[in-house]
Design an enzyme around this catalytic site. Structure first.
Site, PDB file in Angstrom:
ATOM      1  N   GLY C 149       0.998  -1.147  -0.070  1.00  0.00           N
ATOM      2  CA  GLY C 149       0.016  -0.193  -0.016  1.00  0.00           C
ATOM      3  C   GLY C 149       0.958   1.266  -0.017  1.00  0.00           C
ATOM      4  O   GLY C 149       1.916   1.208   0.250  1.00  0.00           O
ATOM      5  N   CYS C 150       0.449   2.452  -0.302  1.00  0.00           N
ATOM      6  CA  CYS C 150       0.998   3.637  -0.286  1.00  0.00           C
ATOM      7  C   CYS C 150       1.350   4.250   0.870  1.00  0.00           C
ATOM      8  O   CYS C 150       2.692   4.096   1.140  1.00  0.00           O
ATOM      9  CB  CYS C 150       0.372   4.837  -1.154  1.00  0.00           C
ATOM     10  SG  CYS C 150      -1.557   4.846  -0.480  1.00  0.00           S
ATOM     11  N   TYR C 151       0.505   4.392   1.848  1.00  0.00           N
ATOM     12  CA  TYR C 151       0.867   4.626   2.923  1.00  0.00           C
ATOM     13  C   TYR C 151       2.138   3.589   3.719  1.00  0.00           C
ATOM     14  O   TYR C 151       3.171   4.111   4.373  1.00  0.00           O
ATOM     15  CB  TYR C 151      -0.185   4.624   4.088  1.00  0.00           C
ATOM     16  CG  TYR C 151      -1.192   5.894   3.862  1.00  0.00           C
ATOM     17  CD1 TYR C 151      -0.724   7.354   3.947  1.00  0.00           C
ATOM     18  CD2 TYR C 151      -2.545   5.443   3.813  1.00  0.00           C
ATOM     19  CE1 TYR C 151      -1.496   8.113   3.824  1.00  0.00           C
ATOM     20  CE2 TYR C 151      -3.385   6.914   3.769  1.00  0.00           C
ATOM     21  CZ  TYR C 151      -2.992   7.985   3.517  1.00  0.00           C
ATOM     22  OH  TYR C 151      -3.839   8.912   3.615  1.00  0.00           O
ATOM     23  N   THR C 153       4.135   2.129   2.476  1.00  0.00           N
ATOM     24  CA  THR C 153       5.577   2.111   1.670  1.00  0.00           C
ATOM     25  C   THR C 153       6.133   3.234   2.485  1.00  0.00           C
ATOM     26  O   THR C 153       7.506   3.117   3.035  1.00  0.00           O
ATOM     27  CB  THR C 153       5.379   2.304   0.287  1.00  0.00           C
ATOM     28  OG1 THR C 153       4.821   1.173  -0.326  1.00  0.00           O
ATOM     29  CG2 THR C 153       6.805   2.582  -0.374  1.00  0.00           C
ATOM     30  N   ALA C 154       5.397   4.287   2.536  1.00  0.00           N
ATOM     31  CA  ALA C 154       6.048   5.601   3.013  1.00  0.00           C
ATOM     32  C   ALA C 154       6.649   5.425   4.456  1.00  0.00           C
ATOM     33  O   ALA C 154       7.629   6.052   5.158  1.00  0.00           O
ATOM     34  CB  ALA C 154       5.224   6.711   3.083  1.00  0.00           C
TER      35      ALA C 154
END
Lengths: 343, 343, 343, 343
Positions: C149-151, C153-154
């Protein structure tokens, strides 16, 4: 071997955009990047998107270093390149000016609009107006290219086929244009603050804008008669993109869609959309295209041409790289092959 | 009869917002608006939204004219009000400073964070911190009010009930805050250009921000012990609005929703949202509210408080008008009754 | 010879971003792009930035055609890939799912958060979590990759070195995250209209968000103990970009800057900024980087990690291409070498 | 005693804007607010800016309740008011339709542009076009008012003095108009998502837009001859505001500035800016003004009129309240006295 390239005044938006595009160019090497104010500081400290791509510091401008380059871009304010170009040309370095110093052939007109004396009128005569769709052969042979203004690129490409074929009433041409704020440059000014220009829209310079005589000069040259379009620019609450909405009256019957498609059939960076389209500025965000669509509401004699570019790419740095490629004998689209960033 | 009001330094965003709010105030008259730089030019030429509302020119600041006012707002940069307030107070004029000159009681701390010597430490002692929800009675009686910072208003109102009741671990408070760019003022600067701050998000001043000691001072006073929250501000790509996301650990069992509702039951400008809500900054755009919502993910001891204000209204000019109303014995919500502008 | 690649569900933002990135990939050919709803219409009619780059129509999904591909991306809503992956894997086609079907190993947890029965629990077991910085070797050998997921990853890249070295109090980790609206996808919904989400900021899903268990799973695996961070997402009024502000308490002395620099020294897409930096989301706009900066306000035990990605690139399509390159034995950064678009 | 007011279909942007404006109206009471879909839910749960201002739930529409109102606003999609107005008028309730049902007198033209049969052609005849600057006396006497479209308001007010005096070539009128996305309403649609319409600009409906015949009808009535302007709308990446750039050719000598100033001298909501001005949409954000500036580039016969409104206020709800005030015999500017929100 890679050719050496210099950029004078690389701390503005056309500068960083040149760096972004050239960093992936296989045939040239950015060897010298100048900024009086930031000499000694790293380029990627100012533009962190370039970390890992541009391993350079800004230097104070020096003619020896610049004249070792095959080609130098001036991404400077108006009035700089006209003082420095001759020395570089004499040393065999080619020059592309992204400012307005060499765009207007009539020195009196230039001096009126730009508010200063021109320092090298002779070079104005020599300079080639760097719109490849109009002057490709001359650009290939040029030592000195005047990179077109952003609005003039969108407007001229939008009107070119009609004017070339003499199909419109030249006394009745209106260019209603809209630009993102990056066109105003990376200068600290109140009117382009996010808190001023964001969530807002306005016209500006309706009484007269420097890009009007540039457009008038090009269209007049094509038409072999004086063309003086009405030109009204507006400021968009966004960063990149120009949209020109162009109004003209047909003076002869014409089939617009094939006319434009044929005129631009071999152009790598002009894209004529299907009839009835509405080009979006985001379709060219970060890309070197001009996208054009043609309308004739009610099938009358009124033509509406919609033309979009990214003001920093086809309207500035991308077109400059396209010109560089031509001047250095490289494939015209080198380093310009990326599609736009959408969304 | 209407009371005369002066505004020193009315060319910034807190200035124009004071003018917008006061222009509909039935009990006061804006009689004197100063700007050194723009003296002689019309206020509504700079701020065209005020055409028809403010029929004044900017004047050069002059103490005689100012001291005829019942109350003067300083909407100036830091370091101006501390030099001028005493003269006005001596003349019987009340003063509200929207800058930071009188916010921090510890002069050494102030001088460290604001980088200058304080010109009137005695007035700092006298000044009342203008958060009505905390100091209403003292504000009513005050000659000199230090209007709170924007971030401190959102953070303090968000944490107040928890700190007053001693319900949280005071060593473990985090304020992750986000502000629109108007908080940076109407100064020509590169980093707040639309082309820089638009379509972008970043933290800033993580190593230390001037609003941290202000928040720490207020919370410490309430808690009767030192509180030193972690404070991280961020810049939002929009014009108005602050969102504080506040993290704390419960040190005792508590029923948060009734606690906040009771604490703020009689507050005209603090609105506790239903449990489970997510306040939006746009719900307070142009309005003097602080809207707060409470969360306890997984019903554990972690509290998440969400607090929003319009940084120019409850975070600056609106709160200043609220303070003025109190200081002049007027109804506290006069000229502050408008709902937010949505969408 | 170029490998054939298929994309299922290419009408969303991760789909168009895959097309943009893959259109310049020298070793693969996009041969099959599906959309039930838009079958028969040209891809570049929906995404005009791809005119001249993607000469394809959307097809209705068909397993024969997909199983001729070397690799198929699922850029579909949750719950689709889990029903189709087995057939493709059986045919020797590798699969990368950009949705969440194979991210969570605990089926009960997945079913609770995603609100449906899982159709292929056995494949969940097999699937490799596609974070190359953590699982590069396994990804190289994988038939089936769950793209993170995007969150997550960060957040994970921001915390990884601290958790691997056991340097922080794992009961006290807070992830305050902010995302542009493209993270919500290209679905017609009121709350992501420009008139709703523009010029506005809010938290959402504070009570619980699907990316929290994904983050918790990865950090717990690394720590060999249960880690359950507080996770609060917010919606930014912009299109692309995630900024994670991560709070942790050091439980042992540590020199953060060299720790991160060493951990990520050989990572092509993680960039540790100089101490004291504030990464901007625009520095990674359109690029596959995660940029990280480390702070320790007042040199105490509080750590603040700032981590930014482009949610559509390193947070989705770019990371998927990175995984594809690994799975197909290609250079990991192929088609991912462009710098971000700034401004 | 306050008059009762009803709003049918109050969940869109014109609905919430009516509620915002009317909530501070001293002479009327919002007594009935309908929404089929949201009947039973609180108005301020959908529009949190109205917390503390509107203490109502949405009701299912019912003629008995509506006909107890002195006046009912239809803030509904096209085609609703034409079916319900007669019953209310028969009961003595006045009606203002903010949609297009009663704007176009020629039923065939209306049916062509709006794609449905008209349900009450007789009422179209009776309805007064609610542009107070043109039809104030008739509005005062009307039972049924057709509130003008947003674009037609900005365009008509911008051209009115020229057309009334017969000063321009009526075959050569161009309206290049730009609108914020709130003009498209609060409907879930892909093309007005922030991720689609943000950071982007495009024209739309160049082949023909419903507001063109409305403008043509009004200008033709004034001119006593057929006027058929070219009309090109564009979508701005912002929420509120319309900017019309109007092009015309003088057919007789004229002194524009005094012409406009005299025409609008007694108009409370039309503000003619000083010569050479460029009105900004933000100067009318949230306010009921139309601000107009006049240009004659090069002092030729080309006129450029710049006209701005807030599409939700003077372009919809504000003008509707202005009409209501006239119809109910109240002061015309009641509840419309607030300046715009800038910045």
């Amino acid at each position: 071997m890679k050719r050496k390239i210099g950029i004078v005044g690389a701390t503005g938006y056309t500068g960083v955009e040149l760096l972004r595009l050239l960093s992936s160019h296989p045939d040239v090497e950015i060897s010298y990047v100048t900024s009086r104010e930031h000499a000694g500081s790293r380029v990627d400290a100012m533009f962190p998107n370039l970390r890992g791509y541009v391993d350079l510091e800004f230097s104070a401008p020096a003619n020896d270093a610049l004249s070792e380059c095959a080609l130098v871009f001036f991404a400077t304010p108006n009035g700089i390149a006209m003082k420095s170009a001759q020395v570089l040309l004499d040393a065999g370095t080619k020059v592309i000016d992204l400012a307005a110093d060499f765009r207007i052939k009539d020195i009196a007109v230039w001096e009126k609009w730009y508010g200063m004396r021109h320092a090298s009128p002779r070079l104005v005569e020599e300079a080639v107006y760097g719109l490849p769709e109009l002057n490709r052969a001359q650009i290939r042979a040029a030592r000195l290219v005047a990179n077109p203004g952003c609005y003039p690129t969108a407007v001229t490409l939008g009107l070119l086929p009609l004017v070339e074929k003499g199909l419109i009433d030249l006394d009745n041409v209106i260019a209603d244009t809209k630009s993102g704020v990056s066109g105003a440059g990376r200068k600290a000014e109140v009117h382009t603050l996010l808190a001023e220009a964001g969530d807002n829209f306005k016209a500006y310079a309706v009484a007269g804008h420097r890009h009007q005589p540039e457009i008038a000069q090009t269209l007049s040259n094509i038409a072999h008669q004086s063309v003086n379009p009405v030109f009204v620019p507006h400021l968009l609450p966004m960063i990149r993109g120009i949209h020109a909405t162009l109004y003209a009256k047909l003076s002869a019957e014409a089939d617009l869609q094939p006319l434009y498609q044929q005129r631009y059939a071999n152009e790598p960076f002009v894209d004529v959309l299907p009839a009835g389209s509405h080009p979006e500025t985001r379709s060219v965000r970060g890309a070197n295209f001009c996208r054009i669509a043609l309308h004739r509401p009610g099938n009358g004699d009124q033509v509406v041409v919609l033309s979009v570019i990214d003001n920093l790419v086809k309207g500035a740095a991308g077109q400059a790289v396209q010109n560089m490629n031509l001047m250095l004998g490289l494939a015209e689209n080198t380093a310009l092959r990326q599609p736009g960033l959408l969304p």
